[in-house]
Design an enzyme around this catalytic site. Structure first.
Site, PDB file in Angstrom:
ATOM      1  N   ASP A   1       9.539  30.755 112.398  1.00 45.40           N
ATOM      2  CA  ASP A   1      10.034  32.014 112.987  1.00 45.40           C
ATOM      3  C   ASP A   1      11.460  32.149 112.461  1.00 45.40           C
ATOM      4  OD1 ASP A   1      10.207  34.249 114.556  1.00 45.40           O
ATOM      5  OD2 ASP A   1      10.660  33.171 116.394  1.00 45.40           O
TER       6      ASP A   1
ATOM      7  N   GLU B   1       3.863  16.199 104.492  1.00 48.11           N
ATOM      8  CA  GLU B   1       2.526  16.337 105.095  1.00 48.11           C
ATOM      9  C   GLU B   1       2.430  15.627 106.445  1.00 48.11           C
ATOM     10  OE1 GLU B   1      -0.506  15.730 102.146  1.00 48.11           O
ATOM     11  OE2 GLU B   1       0.335  17.388 100.977  1.00 48.11           O
TER      12      GLU B   1
ATOM     13  N   CYS C   1      11.605  39.221 112.796  1.00 46.96           N
ATOM     14  CA  CYS C   1      11.704  40.411 113.654  1.00 46.96           C
ATOM     15  C   CYS C   1      12.535  41.450 112.907  1.00 46.96           C
ATOM     16  CB  CYS C   1      12.309  40.078 115.012  1.00 46.96           C
ATOM     17  SG  CYS C   1      13.953  39.396 114.897  1.00 46.96           S
TER      18      CYS C   1
HETATM   19  C1  LIG Z   1      14.188  34.100 115.026  1.00 36.79           C
HETATM   20  S1  LIG Z   1      15.049  32.806 115.734  1.00 36.79           S
HETATM   21  C2  LIG Z   1      13.776  31.760 116.332  1.00 36.79           C
HETATM   22  C3  LIG Z   1      13.580  31.915 117.784  1.00 36.79           C
HETATM   23  C4  LIG Z   1      12.635  30.894 118.365  1.00 36.79           C
HETATM   24  N1  LIG Z   1      11.314  31.064 117.836  1.00 36.79           N
HETATM   25  C5  LIG Z   1      12.612  31.036 119.873  1.00 36.79           C
HETATM   26  O1  LIG Z   1      11.610  31.468 120.413  1.00 36.79           O
HETATM   27  O2  LIG Z   1      13.638  30.718 120.487  1.00 36.79           O
HETATM   28  C6  LIG Z   1      15.646  31.907 114.350  1.00 36.79           C
HETATM   29  C7  LIG Z   1      16.396  30.676 114.759  1.00 36.79           C
HETATM   30  O3  LIG Z   1      16.662  29.890 113.600  1.00 36.79           O
HETATM   31  C8  LIG Z   1      17.900  29.235 113.772  1.00 36.79           C
HETATM   32  N2  LIG Z   1      18.364  28.797 112.442  1.00 36.79           N
HETATM   33  C9  LIG Z   1      19.077  29.475 111.526  1.00 36.79           C
HETATM   34  N3  LIG Z   1      19.282  28.709 110.424  1.00 36.79           N
HETATM   35  C10 LIG Z   1      18.675  27.519 110.654  1.00 36.79           C
HETATM   36  C11 LIG Z   1      18.564  26.318 109.923  1.00 36.79           C
HETATM   37  N4  LIG Z   1      19.074  26.186 108.698  1.00 36.79           N
HETATM   38  N5  LIG Z   1      17.903  25.295 110.503  1.00 36.79           N
HETATM   39  C12 LIG Z   1      17.352  25.424 111.734  1.00 36.79           C
HETATM   40  N6  LIG Z   1      17.426  26.531 112.468  1.00 36.79           N
HETATM   41  C13 LIG Z   1      18.088  27.574 111.938  1.00 36.79           C
HETATM   42  C14 LIG Z   1      18.760  30.292 114.444  1.00 36.79           C
HETATM   43  O4  LIG Z   1      19.820  29.695 115.130  1.00 36.79           O
HETATM   44  C15 LIG Z   1      17.757  30.935 115.397  1.00 36.79           C
HETATM   45  O5  LIG Z   1      17.793  30.302 116.633  1.00 36.79           O
END
Ligand SMILES: C[S@@+](CC[C@H](N)C(=O)[O-])C[C@H]1O[C@@H](n2cnc3c(N)ncnc32)[C@H](O)[C@@H]1O
Length: 376
Positions: A254, A246, A304
């Site tokens: 995302d 919290e 997406c």
């Molecule tokens: C859809 S993208 C998000 C894009 C972001 N909102 C932007 O505008 O740049 C999802 C992101 O989550 C990251 N990701 C994947 N697994 C993750 C994890 N376990 N912890 C943190 N980030 C992670 C990926 O590398 C990717 O950059």
């Protein structure tokens, strides 16, 4: 060849898109809607939206500058640029509707890979690493026709006519010759490691935030592990993860996803295993997000992609799993309702927003849902 009706191969299991993770679903998406969605994925969105940085300027000023630029470079009325009717900080630029079918085709061809082809259809120039083939003897400033290698069978550096299936994308003028594109010898390339790239990105993000007087704390962490277990003492956000439960008023998840909403997709050879790998990760990230959120705080989950499991399926799972979560309906509605086939009620399906072929805005395929955390 014409644009494909689906980015996927004939052997692609369509149930991957309309079925749920583990559970059996009886999704109500009709076959014709499904086919319409696949065809829609193959073509480029009719518009591109830009969000104006209102800390620096406003939409009117940007619109004026864009219109002046378009008319100078391409001539009046060639491409439409408009303010978004509902979002005050958003500008919409239409695609050039000139039909590529009506263009003259040149003898000399350039073959590009499907990723480069998709970027070209969104308005990009041809970038050198995406070029697969160019006729030998092609000079700088020659008129060429550009095609996408839809079966991914073109050998890099091919110097004669490529006879396999190819999609005509448009015409262009060459700015490089063969040896600049493909080289005379193999040159070793140094790739930066993911963490070097990430650190560079973080540095850029911090610099941008500082430019606007915003304080950003950036941490490199696996977000499924950033919730401090109960019983540990409270820490400051600036000290980095793990964070106490919290801690945050708002969380935007995302999520990493199968990205099947990307448009255009001329050919996608994603495997069933890869598509299915996202839901377990999304659930772990969701669990952490709910733990980190304050009571009365807002959580937005977005992807997406178009799959039922990663979108409505995740929302249905979240409502079943976290009784403290209430699904809320954002006042601004631009997307359509969620697909059927999960335990979501019709009212709940009207709270989420899914962007597909039936919306007024012709965007990429994406989805979001907004939750508020209540006291449990
Ligand atoms: C859809 S993208 C998000 C894009 C972001 N909102 C932007 O505008 O740049 C999802 C992101 O989550 C990251 N990701 C994947 N697994 C993750 C994890 N376990 N912890 C943190 N980030 C992670 C990926 O590398 C990717 O950059």
């Amino acid at each position: 060849m014409p644009f494909p009706n689906s980015p996927f191969e004939d052997a692609f299991n369509s149930r991957m898109i309309t079925s749920l993770h583990e559970e059996i679903s009886d999704t109500t998406i009709l076959n014709e809607d499904y086919e319409k969605t696949l065809k829609w994925l193959c073509c480029a969105p009719k518009i591109t939206s830009y969000r104006v940085n209102t800390l620096k300027t406003n939409a009117e000023e940007v619109l004026k500058a864009i219109r002046a630029h378009i008319s100078k470079v391409l001539g009046e009325h060639y491409i439409k640029a408009e303010a978004h009717p509902l979002l005050f900080n958003t500008i919409i630029i239409g695609n050039n509707e000139m039909e590529s079918k009506s263009l003259e085709k040149y003898f000399k061809e350039i073959i590009v890979d499907v990723e480069c082809g998709a970027a070209i259809l969104r308005g990009a120039h041809v970038y050198a690493p995406g070029v697969m083939a160019m006729f030998s003897g092609t000079q700088i400033n020659e008129k060429v026709s550009i095609y996408a290698d839809v079966n991914k069978r073109c050998k890099k550096g091919l110097q004669k006519l490529y006879e396999d299936d190819k999609i005509f994308l448009g015409n262009g003028i060459t700015r490089m010759v063969r040896h600049q594109l493909f080289g005379d010898q193999i040159v070793p390339r140094v790739f930066s490691s993911p963490s070097t790239k990430l650190r560079k990105k973080v540095g850029q993000l911090k610099a941008r935030c500082a430019e606007f007087g915003a304080r950003a704390h950036c941490f490199e962490a696996d977000s499924s592990k950033i919730l401090r277990p109960q019983g540990h003492s409270q820490t400051r956000i600036a000290d980095g993860p793990p964070f106490s439960a919290e801690t945050f008023n708002r969380v935007l998840l995302d999520a990493p996803c199968s990205a099947l909403g990307k448009r255009p997709q001329l050919a996608n050879r994603v495997s069933e295993k890869v598509v299915k790998s996202y839901v377990p990760l999304q659930r772990r990230l969701f669990e952490t997000a709910v733990g980190l959120l304050k009571v009365n705080g807002t959580l937005v989950y977005s992807t997406c992609t178009i799959t039922l499991a990663e979108n409505e399926g995740m929302v249905a799972w979240a409502l079943r799993t976290f009784k403290c979560l209430k699904l809320v309906k954002p006042s601004l509605r631009l997307g359509g309702p969620g697909w059927g086939g999960t335990s979501l009620t019709e009212q709940e399906r009207n709270c989420v927003q899914r962007f597909g072929p039936d919306q007024d805005v012709d965007s990429v395929g994406f989805f979001f849902a907004c939750f508020v955390k209540q006291r449990s």
